[in-house]
Design an enzyme around this catalytic site. Structure first.
Site, PDB file in Angstrom:
ATOM      1  N   LYS A 126       0.872  -1.179   0.000  1.00  0.00           N
ATOM      2  CA  LYS A 126       0.000   0.000   0.000  1.00  0.00           C
ATOM      3  C   LYS A 126       0.900   1.218   0.000  1.00  0.00           C
ATOM      4  CE  LYS A 126      -4.471   0.842   0.205  1.00  0.00           C
ATOM      5  NZ  LYS A 126      -5.585  -0.055  -0.161  1.00  0.00           N
ATOM      6  N   ASP A 166      -7.127   4.053  -4.451  1.00  0.00           N
ATOM      7  CA  ASP A 166      -7.761   3.875  -3.137  1.00  0.00           C
ATOM      8  C   ASP A 166      -8.364   5.251  -2.830  1.00  0.00           C
ATOM      9  OD1 ASP A 166      -7.843   1.798  -0.736  1.00  0.00           O
ATOM     10  OD2 ASP A 166      -7.449   3.721   0.196  1.00  0.00           O
TER      11      ASP A 166
END
Ligand code: NDP
Ligand code: 2IT
Length: 452
Positions: A126, A166
């Site tokens: 991430k 995201d």
């Protein structure tokens, strides 16, 4: 708590202070995988729990850029490359002022277990930045993205690490990021997913997380001989995941009642229909306005600003199904108590860790079907994986084919999670099932690959 889990959690919490979300995610996962550790003592010898909670690599970089008033701005960029045991690092980028290393470590940790469940060979990562896209012009966002990629490009690649979107990173940002990546590497490769269909993207990727969450909810409901049709649904968020959750709910004859953003939520007792959803898509994706406008446009709806009470009144509205799809820890114990009090049937996490630990506990003990994010929202990264397949073979599949594959993977995740929970003495516990199934595959790959 069994010995190894308790010892490992203590060490991990000591080593990672001031990172409450990361500690929360690791604790939730590890406390539910105890039955596997009892069965496989060699995991402790290999210190699998400690290794899994330590990122393989963390990259932190300066992101300088010039705003529209010619002032220099400085943000911080990150990529947490958490685990590559089962495939190249894979996971989204988040641009939000709340981003710091600990938040991305929680998301990367979740991503490792989620990607393991998808049946596709993807490790977990991430990244993102504390950049706040709100109120920024297109040119500012473009300049920021180009500078961000200038810092990141050397650390990623189609066989190394494949970022995607995201919170705060949608199709516009992916375009700017991909353009800059291509320019710097002199290569057109599938090093980023969520690309536009005209330039190497996959059909159904924009819809995938929301559609996948609804498919997962359908599977859970089927175990109780229930269907989605006519069910009243609470949805939070009004971004990518929420939008396509609402769309699929409408397709299947359910009645979505709510959507929200960080300023507040709208409740439309008549239900959000296709026309109203089109209004939300235009409002959020093009005009970049606030959800409050929905209640100005549609008189059937009421708007409630956020933050007036300590629990979120969205979750106190009577309904059959809930889809928290905005952000982490948006549904706590008090909210869960409201849901249970109103007889909620299922809670399906579209967001990553939207339910607090006490919220999950309350829902689970009340017998509510609870689909944890790492299983229920895996549709997004699944279609990212399918985008990588298409990029590799240089072909693009039809909408029907991608949607069919997505549906099949969500059904497979559901049955694997359910069977795993059953096999380890936790029937109906999707949290334990998802954590155990996701964990075992990664842990065994780590053992096979030696001490890395
Ligand atoms: P978007 O940026 O498209 O939308 C986010 C939505 O959540 C917006 O409505 C936003 O409101 C709201 N929101 C964000 N932060 C907060 C906050 N701190 N408090 C209240 N509301 C907030 O993001 P996505 O829809 O892509 O992501 C939503 C969730 O789903 C995240 O948890 C993400 O990690 C998860 N997820 C996303 C996937 C994807 O493919 N995109 C895949 C799997 C999970 P506002 O506009 O006011 O900020
Ligand atoms: O949390 C997630 O799974 C995502 N944001 C999607 C990641 C991806 O690589 O598509």
């Amino acid at each position: 708590m069994a010995g190894y889990v308790a010892r490992a959690l203590e060490r991990i919490e000591e080593r990672n202070p001031h990172e409450p979300e990361f500690q929360q995610a690791v604790r939730e996962a590890y406390t539910s995988i105890e039955p596997v550790l009892d069965e496989r003592p060699h995991y402790e010898e290999a210190r699998i729990l400690e290794r899994l909670a330590e990122p393989e690599r963390v990259i932190v970089f300066r992101v300088p850029w010039v705003d529209d008033s010619a002032a220099v701005q400085v943000n911080r960029g990150y990529r947490v490359q958490m685990n590559s045991a089962i495939g190249p690092y894979k996971g989204g980028l988040r641009f939000h002022p709340s981003v710091y290393l600990g938040l991305l470590k929680f998301l990367a940790f979740e991503q490792v277990l989620k990607n393991s469940l998808t049946t596709l060979p993807m490790g977990g990562a991430k990244g993102g930045s504390d950049f706040d896209p709100k109120g920024r012009s297109n040119s500012e966002v473009r300049r920021f993205c180009q500078s961000f990629m200038t810092g990141l490009w050397r650390h990623i690649g189609q066989f190394t690490d494949i970022p995607a979107g995201d919170i705060g990173v949608g199709s516009r940002e992916i375009g700017y990021l991909f353009g800059q990546y291509k320019r710097l590497t002199n290569e057109f490769s599938g090093a980023i997913t969520g690309k536009g269909f005209g330039w190497g993207g996959s059909l159904v990727r924009p819809e995938a997380t929301g559609y996948g969450a609804v498919y997962f909810a359908e599977e859970m409901l089927r175990t109780r001989s229930e269907s989605i049709e006519k069910k009243r649904c609470l949805v939070s968020g009004s971004g990518n995941v929420a939008q396509y959750t609402v769309e699929k709910l409408i397709d299947l004859g359910a009645v979505p009642l709510t959507m929200s953003d960080s300023s507040g939520f709208v409740h439309d007792p008549d239900g959000i229909d296709r026309e109203k959803l089109a209004f939300v898509l235009d409002l959020k994706n093009r005009r970049r306005g606030r959800i409050a406008e929905y209640a100005e446009r549609y008189r059937s709806a009421t708007y409630t600003p956020a933050g007036r009470t300590d629990s979120n009144p969205l979750w106190a509205i009577p309904a059959d199904l809930a889809f928290p799809s905005a952000t982490q820890n948006e549904l706590d114990g008090k909210d869960a108590a409201h849901l249970v009090g109103n007889g909620i049937l299922a809670v399906t996490e579209g967001a990553n860790m939207p339910t607090t630990a006490d919220g999950v506990h309350l829902l689970r003990t009340a017998g509510v079907l609870f689909g944890p994010g790492k299983a229920a929202n895996a549709g997004g990264v699944t279609v990212s994986g399918l985008e990588m397949v298409q990029d590799s073979v240089r072909r693009q599949w039809s909408r029907e084919r991608v949607d069919e594959e997505l549906r099949a993977v969500m059904a497979e995740i559901h049955s694997n999670v359910r069977a795993t929970a059953e096999r380890y003495g936790r029937p109906g516990d999707y949290v334990a099932g998802a954590n155990i199934a996701g964990f075992k595959k990664v842990a065994d790959a780590m053992l096979d690959e030696a001490v890395l």
